[in-house]
Structure formats: C-alpha cells, structure tokens
Design an enzyme around this catalytic site. Sequence first.
Site, PDB file in Angstrom:
ATOM      1  CB  SER A  16      26.444  -1.933  25.759  1.00 42.75           C
ATOM      2  OG  SER A  16      25.529  -2.385  24.803  1.00 42.75           O
TER       3      SER A  16
ATOM      4  N   GLY B 214      28.620  -2.318  20.936  1.00 42.67           N
ATOM      5  CA  GLY B 214      29.897  -1.978  21.552  1.00 42.67           C
ATOM      6  C   GLY B 214      29.863  -0.687  22.337  1.00 42.67           C
TER       7      GLY B 214
END
Length: 833
Positions: A783, A781
Amino acid sequence: MSDGQFEKSFLPDSNHTRKKRLKKRPRVAVIVTVVLVALLVLGAVAGVLYWYFTDSTNADQSGEQSGKVVRIYSGHLNLPNAQYTRQLENPETTDFKELAEKLEQVINTSCKNLDELSSYFVNSRVFDYSAGSGLMAYYMAQFEIPMEHKDILHKFSEDALKGALRRTVEVRRSFEDKKLTITQMTSSLTNPDLVMIPEDRTCYHTYHAKDTDMTFTSPGFNKDGYPNNIHCQWVLRADTDHVIYLEFLDFNTDDDCGNDFVMVHDSLSPAEDDVITKKCGKRPSSKHLSLMSSGSVMLVTLLSDENERFKGFSANFSQRVKMRECGRTLTELSGNFSTPYYPTFYPPNMNCVWTIKVLPHLKIRIKIEMIRMEEPGTRHGECTKDYLDIDGERYCGDHPLISVKIERPEAVIEFHSDESHTDKGFIGYYKAFDPRNPCPGEFLCGSGFCISTDMRCDGWNDCGDMSDERQCDCERDQFTCDNGICKPKLWMCDRVNDCGDNSDEKACECPKDHWKCQNGMCISANQSCDGHKDCEDGSDEAVCTNGVNICTEFNYKCGDGSCVNKANAECDGTKDCEDGTDEANCVPQCGVRPFKQQRIVGGTSADLGEWPWQVSLHYGRLGHACGASIISDNWLISASHCFMDQYNDPSKWLAFGGMNFQGDPLAQIRRMKQIHKHQRYNEETYDYDIALIELEAPYDLLPKVHPICLPDTSHIFPTGMSCWVTGWGAMYEGGSKSMSLQKAEVKIINDTVCSVVTEGQVTSRMLCSGYLTGAIDACQGDSGGPLSCREENGKWFLAGIVSWGEGCARKNKPGIYSRVTKLREWIREVTKL
C-alpha cells in the site's frame, strides 16, 4: 488474505504496539544444591545468539519501552525422571511453585554466566507444564538492552551463531533432593506480547481433549465481539500418544494481522519455532480452518488492539490417535497419496515416504492437484523447510498443478515438514500406463499426460501446457485465437497478448486511413488535427504539428494559457512552452536512476538503487507497514488508507529511504512532520486514496535516494503500457512481507475493462494495472507504493499509488491504483510542487 477471502486494502502484516505484560519480577528462587553445568550455558548462549542475530529480521518479535529494547526467548526443558500431574496445571499449587523456583534458578544462573550479555538479563519464568517423555516445563527469559548498547551486536560473528545453533543441548545433571534430570533445552525468539506469565492469566483456559468434539469460543462471541486490548490463551491437552485436532467453525477478526490475530503453536511455549499458523480476517463458513498438532498439546492465542470490535471465533477440538507411520509402498495400477490428515493442515515434524512399484513394462504418471506448503520467510523455489520430493525433484510453496512422468516402473515420493508453520499440503494421484497405448479412453496432453475428455476445451489449463485448450469450438462469450485457444472476449483489445500469438489484439487497430482515439473509437484520418474535437475525449487534437492550438485534457497547458500539441510535454527536458512552464515545476533531475549503470507477487528482487524513490514507512516498533514515493527532498506521496485512525499520528512513523533490504543500516531515516490525507478520501470506496507526507528534515538526494517525476494532468499512460510496481509487501496472498524490495512488471488495463471486472467499483481517480490472467500483482504491505512508468525520454513518472484489490494476483482481479494525473492539482495545492 488466503483461501479466496476478499481483501480491499493492502495494509501491513505486522504486530501493533501493545501494553507490556512482562513487568513483574519473579519471587526469590530457592537455592538448589546443584546447578546446571557448562552444556546448559551453551544452550542459553545459543538462544541469546539467536535472539541477537535476529534483531533486524524479526523486529516485530521485540518491544521498545523506556528507551530499551525487550527481547524474549522461550522454549521447554525436558525432565525425563519427573511425572506430570494435574496439580502442575495450577500455578497456585505447591507442586507448581516449588518446581518452577528450582528451574528458574537454573536458568537465571546460566544467563548470568553469559559474560558481556549477562548485564542485560532481567529474569526468567516457568509458566506451564505438560506430559512428555517424563515432564515438559515451559519457560521464558527476558532481556532488556538500552538503545545506546545495541552496538554489541558486532561482537558476534555469523559463524559463531551457526555453530551454536547446530549443537543439540543435552544436559544430564540431577537435583539432589528430587533427582530430576534435564536432558534437553530448546530456545527460540518470542514475541513479548504472546507470553502470559501465571500472574496475568485474566483470560486463560485449559482443556483436556476427548475423543468427541468439544467447543470453545473467543470472549463476546455472538454478542458484542471480543474486547479491545485483549490477550487470551487456550491450552489444549490430549492423552499420551494422541494429537490435537482443532477446527475453527467461525472466524472473524480484523483483516490486518498486525491488529488482531489468532496464533496457534505446536507447544505450550509461544516461541516462533513452534508456530503452526497465524491467521486473521474473515473466513467463509464453507472453508473451515483445521489444524493438527504433532504432540499432545496445542496453544491458541488471541490478541486484539484498540480498533473496532470483531465477532471472533468458535472452534471444535478433539484428540486423535497419533499417526505412527506415514507413507507406504503402493503397488496398485492407480492410487493416491496425501499429506497427513489432508485437507487439514499437516502437523509439524513429519516425514513420509511413498514408494510406487508397478509391473516392469509400465511407466508412471503422477499428478499433484494444488500444493499448499507456504512458509513465512521462505522464497519460492527454496525448499529447505517443508517440501515434497518426487523422484529427486523438490517442490514447495503454492502450485495449482504439477504433473510428472516417470520413465520407469518405480518412483519414490517424500514429504517433509519441519518444526514450525504448516499448511494444507497436497493430494497426489498416480497411474501406471502402457507406453504403447498411453491414454485409453482419455485425452493425451502434449506433455504426455492423460485427462478426462470432459476436461477438453473447458477453458482451464488441465494439462499444464494448454494442449487441452487448443483447436476448440469456443463459447459465445469467448474469442477464438488463431492458435485455437479460447479466451474471454473481455480480454480482447487490452494490449496484452493473452492468446500467445497476439491474435486477440490484431483486430483492435483502426483501418489505415483512420485515426484511433484514446478511448478506442476510430475516426477518419483527415479529422485528426483539423481544429475540431472529433474524438469524444479530444485525443485527435492532442498531438499535432500544424500549429492549430486546441486545448484538450491530453494537452499540456502553459502558464500563459497556450497549449502544447505534444504528448507528455512536461518534464521531458525540452522547453515546449514559450514561458518555459512545462519544465519550471519539475523537481531537478526527477525520474532518473543515477545509481543504475546498465541494466511483489510474481516479482523478483530489485537491484540496489534501481528504484531510488521507493520509501519504506515503519509504524512504531512494527517494522515495514506501507510504501511511499519521494517526490522532492522533503515530500513523500502515499495512500490515505495507511494513515487512518491511530495510524494518523506522524510522530509514530519513520520513513526509510535508499533501502533495498529491511534493516539496512545505511538507509536514510526521517521523521514525519505532517500527514495530509485527501479531504475527500472515502474509506468505503477508496476513492481519493492519496496522502502527502511532509518530513521533519529533508533527504540528502543521493544516487540511491532520488525523486520520481509527477505527471501533469494531461499526461497519458496508454492501455497496455508496461509499468513497474515495487514494495516489501506479501509475496503471495495471505503471506508474510518480503525482507527485500520486490519489483514486478505490470500492464495498464483499459478503463472499460477495469470497470467491468471490478463490477463498477472504480472511479475516475483510479486505474487498473496488472494482468487479467492473474499471477502478478501488488499485495498486502505494498500500500502507498509507486506504480512507476518510463517514458521514451528515459524519465520515470508516477502513474499510480497502490490502493486496493480483491485478493492478490487473482484471475480477472487486477490491482487498483490511485490515478495521480487526476489528483495532480491537489498535490500542487498542498506541496507547491
């Protein structure tokens, strides 16, 4: 991913858009003689209030269609005077239909009495039954709210919600014809995709457990894998006073829980409050996932989307006699205690108490080897749901080792699990000891605890205070710290104080009459700035004041072709090039935090405006999916792997700027005009993992929305430099995403060390950051989010983009980031910045 599972990308943990399965209206209900009165209405109000107030924090539990927001809540009705029969398992039988119609009319009438909320009510359905204290009927109620009416939320106060949820709904009214009494009603927010009404049972199975193992598999298992866009449910039932034991022997789904996942409920209602666990990814065959129910039913759901097909799962299940007592009095000199059914996931709704009593002259040591009591939405240290209480001190979350010494001969240990989300739990050991001879035949830790002598100097912190690892004879592949601790030689000279006394970094500097190259090589001091590249990387000529103009990869090259003999000359506020090009291409006032006045895994919540370039990218109705950074008012920078396959449609994304908390109504929201993925991005290696996003409309650059500076190709982020990773990703491996922006300080790791620990998987477009000791890292999450580094001039530069990693915060597995300096020219080509 949890339990040692390999994870390369840090994609989101959220549900993908699916086709709606709740479009049918129920048949006209038969009018009942007597309907439920005021208290049932209060129960429904409680559910609706809960539904409304979780609008922002549970965005993935709703759906949007045709300009409406769909909200579902479900639960059960307890009918103590009714009896469960096998006929009620089949929705085509008369018994099922007649009872469903009567209960649906009761629920419909209640929801239509909700004053201003009644106009949004669509229908209710009773979809299953099970045995309980009489009969349990499972229902759902559906509401649809036009987008323009969402402002109705302000009519409800937080106090009203809390007051309604505190009340237990107990209704005692009878149907005259059947003399059925409803004594309890539960309601909870529910993901619309998880509800399966009787008419939609295309992949629905019900089983009655036996004392011996039975098996079921997902469709296509061991063939082509389960199909796309599938919604399957397995209803498992046990005899009265028994519970369900479920074990997944094989488990292989998409490793993004937003795509494909398996969810297990401690009920036949797929309500959020009844979730035992939600899992995705591939589990090794040596680590089976095993679960227990708290009652005689369990619901298993598989959802998939339109991505590639995966093998699926096979599972065994059986029934076991329900545990009547949990906990006991322990009077032996040593022993153990554990969560029910350990190492199987403990059931919901459990309370256990162990009382340790030993001889009066003795004291007690307690050691817990690994606590696993993680729960989505619960921060570490906030043990309000599942917890272990040792002599008044609560523990929860994930701990590798807990040691407690009780200075008296009696101790009380309590374990509590609430109604949802369970985990592996713990196993604990205790031992009575005589304070006059505390560790006969064992090693006495500095903390006062005893361990086997075999654990001394094995490289592991068995004592919890490192006392068992001090003054050791280190192995050949280890470095002996000045304080006696052994550390891997790989950790030497990485500019991180692994020993605690900095002795692993002391021998890393060059002699006084030598110059240290950027790659660590030492040369004679008089070779620096002599007009020749004596360092292989040319760093000896990068920062010189003698007028010699040698261009290396570490020098900023001006527009006229000359080079600046100064480290990181670009965008530092000083004109170093005669033509001024070192400052000309900088976004005005980039890298400053105008909102700050003074002042992730292992991270802490960020202050408001602390990271004004941080952006939350939302895909469709899924909520936060990836991070990004603002580099100008109309350009963002993120990771290519966030936008692969169906995620490549810019019209389905929204970019939220200036937001600390998910759901912040003051965030600036912009749509995407175009997504530019690097043309050389490699899905297998994550090389060139960078994407640029052009916005449809520019951001208003305000104190809380501000760009970060882009580094020049010559910019140096030295090994050991402290930088910050930020994001709303998972707060631990396999966990759920955070609702508040998290920040964590990490260190730039030497490229050579990075290549060794990743077994050569890094390219020159990647850099490592984190700690080889683990504990702090980016996670799923995060990224596309920034790795922000502050230079001496006070400006912040974008050193990296969160790309991939093996798990989260693992030992010797640092986070891997896209190296912006190596991708700077491509950024310039696309954005002209």
